[in-house]
Design an enzyme around this catalytic site. Structure first.
Site, mmCIF file in Angstrom:
data_model
loop_
_atom_site.group_PDB
_atom_site.id
_atom_site.type_symbol
_atom_site.label_atom_id
_atom_site.label_comp_id
_atom_site.label_asym_id
_atom_site.label_seq_id
_atom_site.Cartn_x
_atom_site.Cartn_y
_atom_site.Cartn_z
ATOM 1 N N SER A 19 4.234 -11.228 79.604
ATOM 2 C CA SER A 19 5.432 -10.727 78.718
ATOM 3 C C SER A 19 5.015 -10.531 77.221
ATOM 4 O O SER A 19 4.272 -11.398 76.791
ATOM 5 C CB SER A 19 6.613 -11.600 79.123
ATOM 6 O OG SER A 19 7.549 -11.179 78.398
ATOM 7 N N TYR A 23 8.012 -4.778 76.163
ATOM 8 C CA TYR A 23 9.360 -4.477 75.640
ATOM 9 C C TYR A 23 9.408 -3.432 74.452
ATOM 10 O O TYR A 23 8.539 -3.480 73.464
ATOM 11 C CB TYR A 23 10.204 -5.545 75.020
ATOM 12 C CG TYR A 23 10.604 -6.339 76.266
ATOM 13 C CD1 TYR A 23 11.410 -5.865 77.278
ATOM 14 C CD2 TYR A 23 10.600 -7.660 76.365
ATOM 15 C CE1 TYR A 23 12.147 -6.686 78.191
ATOM 16 C CE2 TYR A 23 11.061 -8.488 77.268
ATOM 17 C CZ TYR A 23 11.833 -7.945 78.291
ATOM 18 O OH TYR A 23 12.489 -8.502 79.313
ATOM 19 N N THR A 65 9.226 -2.419 80.718
ATOM 20 C CA THR A 65 10.346 -2.905 81.248
ATOM 21 C C THR A 65 11.590 -1.797 80.719
ATOM 22 O O THR A 65 11.916 -1.825 79.617
ATOM 23 C CB THR A 65 10.540 -4.370 81.239
ATOM 24 O OG1 THR A 65 9.598 -4.953 81.860
ATOM 25 C CG2 THR A 65 11.978 -4.735 81.513
ATOM 26 N N LYS A 76 8.819 -0.781 85.040
ATOM 27 C CA LYS A 76 9.513 -2.060 85.796
ATOM 28 C C LYS A 76 10.817 -2.037 85.639
ATOM 29 O O LYS A 76 11.233 -1.961 84.438
ATOM 30 C CB LYS A 76 8.772 -3.417 85.091
ATOM 31 C CG LYS A 76 9.527 -4.519 85.788
ATOM 32 C CD LYS A 76 8.883 -5.830 85.225
ATOM 33 C CE LYS A 76 9.228 -7.046 85.997
ATOM 34 N NZ LYS A 76 10.606 -7.702 85.292
ATOM 35 N N HIS A 123 15.065 -7.412 87.398
ATOM 36 C CA HIS A 123 14.797 -8.402 86.577
ATOM 37 C C HIS A 123 15.221 -9.704 86.990
ATOM 38 O O HIS A 123 15.653 -10.732 86.315
ATOM 39 C CB HIS A 123 15.594 -8.207 84.900
ATOM 40 C CG HIS A 123 14.836 -8.480 83.932
ATOM 41 N ND1 HIS A 123 14.432 -7.460 83.125
ATOM 42 C CD2 HIS A 123 14.711 -9.522 83.322
ATOM 43 C CE1 HIS A 123 13.720 -8.177 82.130
ATOM 44 N NE2 HIS A 123 14.174 -9.358 82.012
HETATM 45 C C1 LIG Z 1 13.149 -16.923 82.554
HETATM 46 C C2 LIG Z 1 12.627 -15.496 82.883
HETATM 47 C C3 LIG Z 1 12.238 -14.702 81.910
HETATM 48 C C4 LIG Z 1 11.995 -13.257 82.328
HETATM 49 N N1 LIG Z 1 11.290 -12.617 81.443
HETATM 50 C C5 LIG Z 1 11.094 -11.335 81.757
HETATM 51 C C6 LIG Z 1 10.360 -10.571 80.667
HETATM 52 O O1 LIG Z 1 9.808 -11.051 79.329
HETATM 53 N N2 LIG Z 1 9.934 -9.328 80.887
HETATM 54 C C7 LIG Z 1 10.315 -8.625 82.144
HETATM 55 O O2 LIG Z 1 9.934 -7.472 82.309
HETATM 56 N N3 LIG Z 1 11.050 -9.342 83.155
HETATM 57 C C8 LIG Z 1 11.167 -10.804 82.794
HETATM 58 N N4 LIG Z 1 11.809 -11.521 83.692
HETATM 59 C C9 LIG Z 1 12.225 -10.856 85.035
HETATM 60 C C10 LIG Z 1 10.964 -11.217 85.881
HETATM 61 O O3 LIG Z 1 9.933 -10.501 85.514
HETATM 62 C C11 LIG Z 1 11.197 -10.858 87.413
HETATM 63 O O4 LIG Z 1 11.473 -9.509 87.538
HETATM 64 C C12 LIG Z 1 12.042 -11.913 88.253
HETATM 65 O O5 LIG Z 1 11.824 -13.092 87.790
HETATM 66 C C13 LIG Z 1 11.554 -11.902 89.658
HETATM 67 O O6 LIG Z 1 12.748 -12.348 90.327
HETATM 68 P P1 LIG Z 1 12.493 -13.998 90.998
HETATM 69 O O7 LIG Z 1 12.662 -14.765 89.555
HETATM 70 O O8 LIG Z 1 13.712 -14.317 91.685
HETATM 71 O O9 LIG Z 1 11.343 -14.117 91.499
HETATM 72 C C14 LIG Z 1 12.064 -12.876 83.444
HETATM 73 C C15 LIG Z 1 12.513 -13.534 84.714
HETATM 74 C C16 LIG Z 1 13.002 -14.910 84.206
HETATM 75 C C17 LIG Z 1 13.294 -16.047 85.304
#
Ligand SMILES: Cc1cc2nc3c(=O)[nH]c(=O)nc-3n(C[C@H](O)[C@H](O)[C@H](O)COP(=O)(O)O)c2cc1C
Length: 424
Positions: A172, A195, A221, A297, A321
């Site tokens: 990220s 981002y 994203t 994404k 997300h």
């Molecule tokens: C704590 C946390 C931080 C996240 N940060 C980002 C991020 O910086 N960029 C992004 O595209 N998705 C982010 N996501 C989403 C994840 O990339 C992903 O889409 C998601 O966690 C998938 O679902 P799952 O947690 O049920 O496996 C984040 C998710 C979590 C739980």
């Protein structure tokens, strides 16, 4: 509890009594079986000849070591125990009432698997090739921000664990570790998730730095433009007795500039990473400067998938997300088919959201995904036990995936086909 599950429990108890009386059972093995009964797991019974593989002690409610886990969900209570409430809240939270978050996983139970028999599956190959790189497994690591909030070794520990089975990894923009350090720990290039800052100079510098570190793909994203209400985080933050301001200086520029990917960049003009007014023009602009692959994404509709093709995008990650962007969305596994249909094999389609079992993975692949990503599960492992925790999460998901691959009779990923699932 239903009559049927009552009966199953009674059967299991009788079975344990029978085994306990058996001269071949050691006290440790008996404790293991009792422990797995307490956890409500049928794992030890399904593999009863392989009982020595099972955890070697009864663990109560929360596992105390990665080896005690029976499945990846076992790591969540351990992460909760290890983390301060606000940091656990950050990891756990969806938005509003967390309905999209829950729906993502629950939707898998509506899909049935169709298995084929009498195929020699003793040797299988789970590798996938994406953008010219071969990964040992189709299970990739989704970008998760600020992993230093979960463990001091953060993304570095995750990258080392990912190296073992060759899981692909996406870093990220707001990670706690630089792409150079993550690439070194992973021992191979990682994808970089971007981002869209509202200062193009900064955006361009981030892309160049990621590409210089070897990132074969820039993942933009696109699902965080409207703001969000992370209620679970806000609720758990109330239980946190620490002073958040000791670490979080507050203010957007302060938060951004804490992240190593912004080191040496002038971020004074960046006011926002998310609500930047981004449109398809932004994708075109990015397309012109990204030398490698450009991935979007957060696409969840066929309309946007069609648009992505028109704008020269190289892959799509169907994602909401992890239920952290909007409430009341379709679970991603239900959004996947319309995107796969629209893309019609022209570019890879990945998907994330709620993947917790090897069977979830095979369902997505059968429905046309090239690979899947997991987010929270590996962070639970990280928070609870650092690198060994992540390694255990990945190993468990891989083991489950290999088991179901064999059970459906697929020797290679290409053998996983649409007729292996039935939806509805
Ligand atoms: C704590 C946390 C931080 C996240 N940060 C980002 C991020 O910086 N960029 C992004 O595209 N998705 C982010 N996501 C989403 C994840 O990339 C992903 O889409 C998601 O966690 C998938 O679902 P799952 O947690 O049920 O496996 C984040 C998710 C979590 C739980």
């Amino acid at each position: 509890m239903s009559d049927a599950s009552d009966a199953r429990l009674t059967d299991r108890r009788n079975f344990i009594r029978f085994l306990a009386a058996s001269p071949v059972m050691t006290p440790t093995a008996v404790r293991t079986l009792v422990g797995s009964l307490a956890l409500g797991s049928t794992n030890a019974f399904a593999q009863s000849y392989d009982v020595l593989r099972a955890p070697t002690q009864a663990v109560g409610d929360v596992i105390a070591a990665p080896e005690q886990a029976l499945n990846v969900m076992d790591f969540e209570p351990a992460a909760k125990k290890a983390l301060p409430p606000a940091h656990y809240g950050y990891l756990a939270s969806g938005v509003d009432g967390d309905e999209t978050l829950r729906a993502n996983h629950e939707a898998f139970s509506k899909i049935r698997i169709r298995t084929r028999r009498l195929i020699d599956v003793r040797k299988i190959d789970t590798s996938v090739t994406l953008f010219g790189q071969t990964y040992g497994t189709p299970i990739m690591l989704a970008p998760v921000s600020s992993q230093g909030a979960f463990h001091p070794e953060a993304e570095g520990a995750v990258a080392k664990a990912a190296k073992v089975k060759g899981n692909g990894m996406i870093l990220s923009t707001v990670g706690s570790t630089s792409i150079e350090d993550v690439t070194e720990a992973r021992g191979a290039p990682v994808w970089y998730m971007l981002y869209p800052t509202d200062d193009w100079t900064v955006t361009e510098a981030l892309v160049k730095r990621a590409e210089a570190a070897g990132a074969p793909a820039i993942v933009l994203t696109v699902d965080r433009q409207g703001g969000r209400n992370t209620e679970t985080l806000f609720r758990l933050r109330r239980d946190d007795t620490r002073n958040c301001k000791d670490c979080h200086a507050g203010g957007f520029v302060n938060e951004v500039s804490r992240k190593p990917m912004f080191d040496d960049l002038d971020v004074s003009k960046v006011t926002n990473l998310y609500g930047t007014g981004m449109t398809w023009d932004y994708v075109d602009r990015l397309r012109k400067i990204v030398k490698g692959k450009l991935v979007l994404k957060g696409i969840v509709t066929h309309e946007d998938a069609e648009e992505a093709l028109k704008h020269g995008v190289d892959a799509i990650i169907v994602s909401n997300h992890g239920g952290r962007a909007e409430e009341s969305l379709f679970p991603t596994i239900e959004a996947l088919p319309e995107v796969v249909k629209a893309v019609n094999g022209k570019i890879p389609v990945l998907v994330d959201g709620g993947f917790r079992r090897g069977t979830d993975v095979i369902k997505a692949l059968a429905m046309g995904a090239t690979a899947v990503c997991i987010g929270r599960p590996y962070c639970w492992g990280l928070a609870a036990f650092g690198e060994p925790g992540v390694a255990a999460v990945l190993a468990i998901m891989q083991r489950e995936f290999e088991t179901i691959m064999k059970q459906v009779g697929a020797l290679r990923i290409e053998n996983i086909t649409a007729d292996m699932v039935s939806v509805g």
